[in-house]
Design a protein around this motif. Structure first.
Motif, PDB file in Angstrom:
ATOM      1  N   SER A 166       2.010   9.212  -6.025  1.00  0.00           N
ATOM      2  CA  SER A 166       2.292  10.602  -5.908  1.00  0.00           C
ATOM      3  C   SER A 166       3.352  11.131  -6.872  1.00  0.00           C
ATOM      4  O   SER A 166       3.292  12.325  -7.103  1.00  0.00           O
ATOM      5  CB  SER A 166       2.827  10.574  -4.368  1.00  0.00           C
TER       6      SER A 166
ATOM      7  N   ASP B  93       1.044   4.108  -3.102  1.00  0.00           N
ATOM      8  CA  ASP B  93       0.809   5.551  -2.714  1.00  0.00           C
ATOM      9  C   ASP B  93       1.886   6.269  -3.053  1.00  0.00           C
ATOM     10  O   ASP B  93       1.623   7.189  -3.705  1.00  0.00           O
ATOM     11  CB  ASP B  93       0.414   5.614  -1.140  1.00  0.00           C
TER      12      ASP B  93
ATOM     13  N   THR C  75       0.705  -1.387   0.100  1.00  0.00           N
ATOM     14  CA  THR C  75      -0.014  -0.002  -0.047  1.00  0.00           C
ATOM     15  C   THR C  75       0.712   1.187  -0.004  1.00  0.00           C
ATOM     16  O   THR C  75       0.674   2.151  -0.861  1.00  0.00           O
ATOM     17  CB  THR C  75      -0.774   0.039   1.245  1.00  0.00           C
TER      18      THR C  75
END
Length: 84
Positions: A82, A78, A74
């Protein structure tokens, strides 16, 4: 991973296959960890040559890296999102 596969020309049907494989990742990694542990036991009982220990070390490092990736999936996703 999905973005890289799309850039390589592999469409959504291929990505769906990886979802099924990813669901079993804990079982596959658990089995590989047990097999590598048994291989280390066999190497030390039989006093195997150095190149066998080198291959087992590489296998152990790759398996540990796989565990790290699975547990931090995860955060990695992420971070990659980004960057987009």
């Amino acid at each position: 991973m999905p973005m890289a596969m799309m850039l390589l020309g592999l469409g959504g049907s291929w990505i769906a296959v990886f979802g099924t494989i990813a669901a079993a990742s804990f079982y596959v990694l658990g089995a590989s960890t047990v097999i590598i542990a048994l291989a280390w036991i066999a190497v030390y009982r039989r006093h195997a040559v150095g190149h066998m220990k080198a291959w087992l070390t590489i296998s152990t490092v790759l398996t540990a890296l796989a565990w790290i990736l699975v547990f931090n999936e995860t955060r990695i996703n992420d971070f990659l999102i980004s960057l987009m």
